[in-house]
Structures are given as C-alpha cells and as structure tokens.
Enzyme design. Structure first.
Site, short mmCIF file in Angstrom:
data_model
loop_
_atom_site.label_atom_id
_atom_site.label_comp_id
_atom_site.label_asym_id
_atom_site.label_seq_id
_atom_site.Cartn_x
_atom_site.Cartn_y
_atom_site.Cartn_z
N ALA A 1 11.13 11.19 -21.03
CA ALA A 1 12.25 10.51 -19.95
C ALA A 1 12.06 10.90 -18.63
O ALA A 1 12.17 12.25 -18.60
CB ALA A 1 13.75 10.99 -20.86
N MET B 1 13.84 23.64 -14.31
CA MET B 1 14.52 22.85 -15.29
C MET B 1 14.10 23.72 -16.83
O MET B 1 15.16 23.72 -17.61
CB MET B 1 13.66 21.40 -15.59
CG MET B 1 13.80 20.63 -14.39
SD MET B 1 15.94 19.76 -14.53
CE MET B 1 15.72 19.20 -16.07
N GLY C 1 10.60 27.82 -15.29
CA GLY C 1 10.86 26.93 -13.93
C GLY C 1 12.30 26.58 -13.97
O GLY C 1 13.28 26.96 -14.46
N HIS D 1 15.00 14.02 -3.22
CA HIS D 1 14.80 15.37 -4.06
C HIS D 1 14.67 16.48 -3.54
O HIS D 1 14.46 16.39 -1.84
CB HIS D 1 13.52 15.10 -5.18
CG HIS D 1 14.00 14.20 -6.31
ND1 HIS D 1 13.72 12.78 -6.16
CD2 HIS D 1 14.35 14.48 -7.50
CE1 HIS D 1 14.14 12.32 -7.46
NE2 HIS D 1 14.48 13.17 -8.30
N HIS D 2 14.83 17.77 -3.83
CA HIS D 2 14.44 19.04 -3.38
C HIS D 2 13.10 18.98 -2.75
O HIS D 2 12.18 18.44 -3.46
CB HIS D 2 14.85 20.05 -4.55
CG HIS D 2 13.94 19.95 -5.49
ND1 HIS D 2 12.64 20.46 -5.54
CD2 HIS D 2 13.91 19.19 -6.86
CE1 HIS D 2 12.32 20.38 -6.79
NE2 HIS D 2 12.92 19.67 -7.34
N THR E 1 8.92 16.31 -17.93
CA THR E 1 7.88 16.26 -16.88
C THR E 1 7.40 14.78 -16.26
O THR E 1 7.06 14.04 -17.33
CB THR E 1 6.60 17.30 -17.17
OG1 THR E 1 6.90 18.41 -17.82
CG2 THR E 1 5.62 17.57 -16.00
N LYS F 1 9.56 19.50 -5.12
CA LYS F 1 9.38 18.49 -6.10
C LYS F 1 7.69 17.93 -5.77
O LYS F 1 7.24 17.74 -4.51
CB LYS F 1 9.99 17.11 -5.81
CG LYS F 1 9.65 16.14 -7.08
CD LYS F 1 10.73 14.89 -7.04
CE LYS F 1 10.32 14.02 -8.11
NZ LYS F 1 9.81 14.55 -9.43
N PHE G 1 8.99 27.38 -19.43
CA PHE G 1 10.54 27.88 -19.50
C PHE G 1 11.07 28.79 -18.30
O PHE G 1 12.12 29.25 -18.32
CB PHE G 1 10.46 28.93 -20.70
CG PHE G 1 9.74 30.23 -20.54
CD1 PHE G 1 8.49 30.49 -20.80
CD2 PHE G 1 10.66 31.35 -20.53
CE1 PHE G 1 8.11 31.69 -20.56
CE2 PHE G 1 10.42 32.78 -20.17
CZ PHE G 1 8.88 32.76 -20.10
N GLY H 1 9.66 9.95 -10.95
CA GLY H 1 9.39 9.11 -12.24
C GLY H 1 10.44 8.07 -12.29
O GLY H 1 10.34 7.07 -12.86
P1 NAP Z 1 9.16 23.96 -11.71
O1 NAP Z 1 10.49 24.92 -11.17
O2 NAP Z 1 8.05 24.17 -10.67
O3 NAP Z 1 8.73 24.57 -12.91
C1 NAP Z 1 7.44 24.21 -13.60
C2 NAP Z 1 7.26 25.38 -14.51
O4 NAP Z 1 6.30 25.16 -15.26
C3 NAP Z 1 6.79 26.64 -13.70
O5 NAP Z 1 7.56 27.74 -13.98
C4 NAP Z 1 5.22 26.71 -13.81
O6 NAP Z 1 4.77 27.83 -13.83
C5 NAP Z 1 5.05 26.20 -15.11
N1 NAP Z 1 3.99 25.52 -15.50
C6 NAP Z 1 3.02 25.16 -14.86
N2 NAP Z 1 1.79 25.00 -15.72
C7 NAP Z 1 2.00 25.16 -16.85
C8 NAP Z 1 1.54 24.92 -18.16
N3 NAP Z 1 0.35 24.64 -18.31
N4 NAP Z 1 2.12 25.42 -19.37
C9 NAP Z 1 3.22 25.96 -19.27
N5 NAP Z 1 4.14 25.89 -18.04
C10 NAP Z 1 3.36 25.34 -16.92
O7 NAP Z 1 9.67 22.56 -11.53
P2 NAP Z 1 10.94 21.81 -12.07
O8 NAP Z 1 11.85 21.69 -11.22
O9 NAP Z 1 11.50 22.62 -13.19
O10 NAP Z 1 10.50 20.51 -12.69
C11 NAP Z 1 9.56 20.60 -13.79
C12 NAP Z 1 9.34 19.18 -13.89
O11 NAP Z 1 10.38 18.29 -14.63
C13 NAP Z 1 8.60 18.32 -12.77
O12 NAP Z 1 7.67 17.17 -13.18
C14 NAP Z 1 9.99 17.57 -12.45
O13 NAP Z 1 9.62 16.21 -11.86
C15 NAP Z 1 10.59 17.00 -13.67
N6 NAP Z 1 12.10 16.91 -13.49
C16 NAP Z 1 12.47 15.97 -14.72
C17 NAP Z 1 13.77 15.87 -14.86
C18 NAP Z 1 14.22 14.86 -15.99
O14 NAP Z 1 15.40 14.50 -16.05
N7 NAP Z 1 13.17 14.33 -16.61
C19 NAP Z 1 14.65 16.29 -13.93
C20 NAP Z 1 14.20 17.18 -13.01
C21 NAP Z 1 12.87 17.65 -12.85
P3 NAP Z 1 4.15 28.23 -12.19
O15 NAP Z 1 5.69 28.40 -11.10
O16 NAP Z 1 3.95 29.73 -12.53
O17 NAP Z 1 3.03 27.61 -11.88
#
Ligand code: NAP
Length: 258
Positions: free
Chosen positions: A116, A15, A13, A146-147, A91, A150, A11, A156
């Site tokens: 998805a 996204m 991160g 992407h940024h 994810t 990533k 929550f 994906g």
């Molecule tokens: P992000 O900013 O790095 O956020 C991920 C978050 O998850 C961080 O706050 C991280 O904490 C936390 N985390 C790590 N391990 C965890 C665990 N075991 N349990 C709970 N939380 C945990 O990444 P993001 O940009 O939001 O992207 C997250 C994922 O969504 C990526 O895989 C990305 O490719 C994907 N994504 C999907 C879509 C879609 O439409 N499907 C779109 C955009 C992104 P820490 O930073 O403290 O480690």
C-alpha cells in the site's frame, strides 16, 4: 484465538518505529522479530533483532511489515512470500512489473499480502474521490508534499492516484499545445498528459493536493498526514486482513468497504 505473529523490517526508521508501538499496543498481535542492517542489539521490545533477512528463515511468524527503503523493498517482499510470511508493505517505489511478479508468487504460495503506497484512510479516500472526479474533470494536476528525507519522487501515493484517475480519464496532453519549459522540470512529471509536482521541505510529513480545472470552475481535494501515527490504523487493519486472503493486493482500498 492465537495472536498474529509479526516481524517488522526497518524497525528503527520513522515509520518502522511507529509500527513497533502500534504492534505492541494491539492485544491480538505479537512482535516476534525485528530487522535492521546496522543495529548491534540482539533484542529490542522483547523480540530478537536480525541484521540480515536470511537469518529470519524458519522463524514462526505470520506477517512481515516492511518500512525500509525502495532499493530493498522488492527483495524483502519476495523473501517474505518465499518463506511463508504474509507481507504488509508500506515501503514505496515498486514498479508495475515488480508488483505483477510478487502477485504471481503470492498466488502460487496462496499467501495473502498487501502493498500500500499509503496506509492513511483519508489518503485512500482522496484517491477514490479523485478517480470519481476525473470522469467529469479530465484536466488535473497532482501536488505531493513530503518531508525532506524522503528518498523517492514522485511519491507512491501520487503515482497510484494518477493510475486511478487514468482509469476514468481519456489520455490527453494538458496545457498549451506549444507549451515551452524555459526552466527544465517547471511543469513537473508527465503521466499520461497530467502533471505531478513533488515538494520536499522540512516540517512536512505527507500531504497531497489533487487540483481539477474545468470551464469557469475548479475542484481541489487535499489530504494531510500531520503525524506518522495516521498510517497505523491502516497497517493494523491490513495485518488482520492479509490473514484472510490468499493473494497479494495493491492498495488499501481492497480491504475497505468503499
Ligand atoms: P526511514 O526513517 O529512512 O526508515 C527506513 C529504515 O529502514 C531505516 O531505519 C533504515 O536503516 C532501514 N533499512 C534500510 N535498509 C534496510 C534493510 N535492508 N532491511 C531492514 N531495514 C533496512 O524511512 P521512513 O520515513 O520510515 O520511510 C520508510 C518507507 O516507508 C519509505 O519508502 C517511505 O516512502 C514509506 N512510507 C510509506 C507510507 C505508507 O503509508 N505506505 C507512509 C510513510 C512512508 P538505516 O537508516 O540504518 O539505513
């Protein structure tokens, strides 16, 4: 009508925090749990915060939204299914085998869910249009942008696009038969003979071009997510739809009338 009770993993991160805002805005959703491994807070946005997923066992919740990281997404999804939470997983980085295993668990448990790789409606349309175009344009390259934070490459979405294209394209190697890379990686990743190129730059969010080439003509399809809010229409739709099905699906298109 009772509200859909939602957990959000990841929550804090990029996204996950956008998903928190979306859930709080929906009058038929209720935020009941948040997961982050390192936070010291015990409550946020009116919901309890947990550091380890095992502590969520027994929580009265319907849906598990996951925007964490590829290394934990499989275990999180398995945990959600095994404990009665319907997964809505954004994810990325799942393998085909992992998706098959999770689908089997969901069928045994009769629990709906969705993985998805892209929740933006425009990106889902781009994938569908690419699949159609491949019938007539079998030579294609995918550029995903992407940024620079990533973690996985290719995206994906790019992998899923290639899989959909492969359904309408006879497998063949593209480019010159005697092609030689003088710099390793210059031609990108090879998927069934088509190429995927991954660009990582600050300032970008999520973008993809699918470039088809044929005799004397080309066709370029492009989608841009300029803001992470672009994914939330699809996430909200998925949260409602997983309540209506008894099986895990892969790809938002399963919940759209295309
Ligand atoms: P992000 O900013 O790095 O956020 C991920 C978050 O998850 C961080 O706050 C991280 O904490 C936390 N985390 C790590 N391990 C965890 C665990 N075991 N349990 C709970 N939380 C945990 O990444 P993001 O940009 O939001 O992207 C997250 C994922 O969504 C990526 O895989 C990305 O490719 C994907 N994504 C999907 C879509 C879609 O439409 N499907 C779109 C955009 C992104 P820490 O930073 O403290 O480690």
């Amino acid at each position: 009508m009772s509200k859909i009770k939602v957990i959000i993993a990841g929550f804090k991160g990029r996204m996950g925090s956008t998903a928190v805002n979306m859930v709080l805005e929906q009058t038929d959703f209720d935020l009941v749990g948040l997961l982050d491994p390192f936070t010291t807070k015990i409550e946020a946005f009116g919901a309890p915060v947990f550091n380890v997923k095992e502590d969520l066992k027994g929580l009265a919740a319907d849906v598990w939204i996951d925007f964490t990281q590829p290394s934990v997404a499989f275990e999180n999804t398995k945990f959600a299914l095994e404990h009665g939470f319907r997964p809505v997983i954004g994810t990325t980085g799942f393998t085909e085998e992992q998706i098959a295993e999770l689908t089997e668990i969901s069928c045994l448990k009769k629990l709906g869910g969705l993985i998805a790789p892209n929740f933006a409606l425009g990106a889902v349309l781009l994938m569908q249009f690419s699949k159609s175009a491949a019938k007539y344009f079998p030579d294609v390259e995918i550029i995903e942008l992407h940024h620079d934070k990533k973690k996985d490459a290719p995206s994906g979405t790019a992998v899923k696009t290639a899989e959909l294209i492969a359904e309408n394209r006879k497998s063949h190697k593209q480019g010159a038969p005697d092609e030689l890379e003088t710099l390793a990686g210059a031609r990108g990743a090879d998927v069934d003979g088509m190429r995927i190129h991954s660009v990582r730059l600050p300032g970008l969010v999520a973008h993809q071009e699918v470039i088809f080439g044929s005799v004397g003509e080309g066709l370029t399809l492009r989608h841009d997510s300029y803001d992470r809010v672009s994914f939330m229409t699809g996430v909200a739709l998925a949260v409602r739809e997983v309540m209506e099905v008894n099986e895990l699906k892969y790809g938002l298109e399963h919940f759209l009338d295309l």
